[in-house]
Each structure stands twice: as structure tokens, then as C-alpha cells.
Scaffold this active site. Sequence first.
Site, mmCIF file in Angstrom:
data_model
loop_
_atom_site.group_PDB
_atom_site.id
_atom_site.type_symbol
_atom_site.label_atom_id
_atom_site.label_comp_id
_atom_site.label_asym_id
_atom_site.label_seq_id
_atom_site.Cartn_x
_atom_site.Cartn_y
_atom_site.Cartn_z
ATOM 1 N N GLN A 149 1.288 -1.651 -0.067
ATOM 2 C CA GLN A 149 0.071 0.099 -0.540
ATOM 3 C C GLN A 149 0.625 1.568 -0.091
ATOM 4 O OE1 GLN A 149 -1.491 0.659 3.807
ATOM 5 N NE2 GLN A 149 -2.818 2.005 3.313
ATOM 6 N N SER A 152 1.590 6.189 2.137
ATOM 7 C CA SER A 152 2.905 7.619 2.721
ATOM 8 C C SER A 152 3.650 7.777 2.603
ATOM 9 C CB SER A 152 3.306 6.676 4.260
ATOM 10 O OG SER A 152 2.218 6.514 5.364
ATOM 11 N N GLU A 267 -8.499 -1.163 6.299
ATOM 12 C CA GLU A 267 -7.441 -1.219 7.135
ATOM 13 C C GLU A 267 -7.714 -0.600 9.156
ATOM 14 O OE1 GLU A 267 -5.385 2.415 5.953
ATOM 15 O OE2 GLU A 267 -3.176 1.328 6.610
#
Length: 412
Positions: A149, A152, A267
Amino acid sequence: MTTTTATDPTATDPAGIDLAGIDPAVLRDDLDAYARALRAWLASEPVLDQWRGRHYPNTEERIADHGRFMGVLFRAGWNRYGWPESAGGLGGDERHRAIFYDALSAAGLPIPAPHLMLETLGPPVVHFAPELATAYLPAYLRGDEWWGQGFSEPEAGSDLASLRCRARREGDTYILSGSKLWTSHGATSSRLVCLVRTGTPESRHRGLSMIFLDADTPGVTIRPIALASGENELAEVFFDDAVVPASNLVGAEGKGWAVAMYLLQWERAMYAWICAADALRRLRDLRGQVATRLAAGARLPDGSAARLGTVYEQIIALRSRSAATVRRLAAGDTVGPEASVDKVLLATVEIALFDLARDLLGTEFVLGATDEVAAWRNEWWFSRSATILGGSAEVQRTIIADHVLGLPKEAK
Ligand SMILES: Cc1cc2nc3c(=O)[nH]c(=O)nc-3n(C[C@H](O)[C@H](O)[C@H](O)COP(=O)(O)OP(=O)(O)OC[C@H]3O[C@@H](n4cnc5c(N)ncnc54)[C@H](O)[C@@H]3O)c2cc1C
């Protein structure tokens, strides 16, 4: 997409999956039947013993071996429940997946590591890009691949809407440039699901898009990050004009924020359920080790029994909360800011459980050389991140204060 081979979800189906001789439709429609049959299989299948109490020297070996474990579970059919048939599943919903994680832990088995990111990335890909789910999710369920994923960035964590990694449209492709940070399982992932900027730098959350790409696309460089525990399960990802087909968008261009918010439900919520299931197994392991030490004449710090009880209580509180959230997800409800409550509870459990292990195992925790103690140490280090990953504890509490409790804003 040039580097990817699409998978036919039915191609690897054994002639008849071995669900202990039970009709798959019965297990899809009857949760109790699924739970009973799964528990019976886990208790009687000798091939599973190799994954009980197993420890690994590094992240790569652990995740690869867990992929093999997923292959066994897939061939028997069990981890396909809760996922749509169009994506290699056997139907059912989140409650099947919750039962599956619970049953593994109760049987003394680990929850395969790739399932953590599967819970985060699978639902949005199924919902917003069903054709990508049909092509790639079966291989994930089989444990042949897993995904990372990419949200960030060095300057965008809590303030995700400020991210800068850019995707520029050129014909029927996007050209990606920029970088991502802290990508879980990034170094071993076959695909990445990335939130990127397709709008202007000032567009904040309105100018974001979600894109799915092969990790070995030319122009993508992935560097593992060495963690304090010695593990390297996180990575930095660099995009240097990487070309990705426009058809790999997950959701529409400019609508990536909505996809990310949809994803957060799983999540936070399914991850919480997995943590509770896994924590119960770890607490049982710890109790066993403590009993052995007591039998050998060791003394425990004062208050140890009460702390064991408190951690158990915290796990049950998390589990109760999480069960309600899983039921809501299964019913198709939108789980909004309330998922932050699950996230705060899970961080509380993780920190308390591994601090308890550290204190009860004492000097051995620090100096012990066995694989088992090394695993406790590694997991203690990892548990420190429970108040950061998936959204920091401070940010979760602010969300709860503002959007769940509706408290007045703090005076500046
Ligand atoms: C083990 C681990 C796995 C991860 N896996 C992934 C992954 O797979 N993919 C991915 O994209 N990211 C991943 N992350 C990154 C994670 O999502 C970010 O670390 C997190 O969102 C925090 O962002 P940051 O690290 O930039 O910290 P910052 O946002 O810089 O925050 C630093 C500190 O400031 C506080 N703070 C920031 N803003 C506020 C505010 N508004 N109010 C109060 N306090 C605030 C935070 O609580 C924190 O204590 C992972 C992180 C960890 C530790």
C-alpha cells in the site's frame, strides 16, 4: 499492462476443492457450518503442524512461507470464503473472514502475513476495479503474490492529502514520479496500490487518484528499510517516470480520496479483528511459558496475575467492539470515523500484551537466544508501531473527539 499476466480465477481450482466433503454452497450460506467444518479441518490436518510455533530468521522467509501456507488454505478452499467468486473466492462476506482468522488462532496457527494487506487492499480493488480483482486477486488468495500500500511519503503521513507523488496523464498511460515511504511488505510485493496526485499541487484531497501497478514496472525502485528489530518488512518506493496503463486506475481519476476513505474501513476494522485473534493466541503462549517457568521454580514480578487478567480483558473489549464492526461491514454499512475506536483499542492491546511478555519473561526476554524468545523481542519492537501505523493514536483520538463524540474544538 505489459509486465503482468492476468490469472483466470478458475484455472487453479483443483478438480474438486476439499472442503471436508461438504458442498461449498452450504458453507457460504451457513456461517455455523463453515466455522464447524473449518475448526474440524484445522484440528485434523497434519500438514498444518509445520506452521505451528514456527519462527523465521528474516522477513523474506516468513512472508514466503506464509504464502505457501495460504496456498494450502486456498487449495482446501477455506481462505476463499468472504471473497467474491469473480475474484477467485467462494462467496460469503466479512464474517467468514473473521471466523477464518479466529479459527486459525484458536488452532495455534499464525494468520498468514499477506492477509493483513489483503484485508486493506482487497475490498477497494474488488469494489472500485472489479476487472483488476478478477485478474489478480486469485493469485493473492493462493499466496502466489501479495501487494503493498503506497500512501505515506516522507512529508505526508498524518496529513495524507498533502502527498506529492505525481501521476501525469500521457495518452492511455500515467507517468509516475516521486516516492513512497513505510510500504509494508513493499520489498517482496508483486503489485502496489498507490495514492498519487493527478491534480495540481494545491488540490489537496480533490486532486488524488488511486492506481494499481506491477512492482517490477521499469522506473520503480524498492529499497527495504532495516527496522530496530532487525526485520525489514517496510520499504521505500521510488518512481522515476514509471509508465502505468490508465486502465489501472482504481476508481475514477481525481476520486482517489474516496477510494482511500473506503479502504480505511477495512484497514482499521478488519486489522483490529486480526490483532484480537492473534493476541489471544499470543496470550495463551505466554501463559504456557510462564507456567513452565513457575514449575521450574522461577518467581514472577508482583501483580503478574492481575496484569495477565487485565490484558485478557483488553483483548475481549477489542474483540467485542470489533465483532460489531465486522457485522456492520458485512451488512454493507459505511463504517466512518467510528473505526478509529477499534484502532485505539487495538493499539492498547498490542502495547499491553508485549509489555507484559517483556516483564514476565524478564532477563530471558533481553538475553534469551531461542527462536521463541527472539520472536517475542521482534514482536515487542513491532508493537511499538501500533500507535502509529494506519493513523497515529493522537490523530485517532482527535477524529473520535471531533466526529464521533462531537466535542467542542480545543481553544488555540
Ligand atoms: C509499522 C508501520 C507500517 C506502516 N505501513 C504503511 C503502509 O503499508 N503504507 C503506507 O502508506 N504507510 C504505512 N505506514 C505509515 C503510517 O501510515 C504513518 O507512519 C502514519 O500515518 C503517521 O505518519 P508519519 O509517520 O508521517 O508521522 P507524522 O504525521 O509526521 O506524525 C508525527 C507525530 O505528530 C503527531 N501528529 C501529526 N499530526 C497531528 C495532528 N493533526 N494532531 C495531533 N498530533 C498529530 C502524530 O500523532 C505523531 O505522533 C506504516 C507505518 C508503520 C510504523
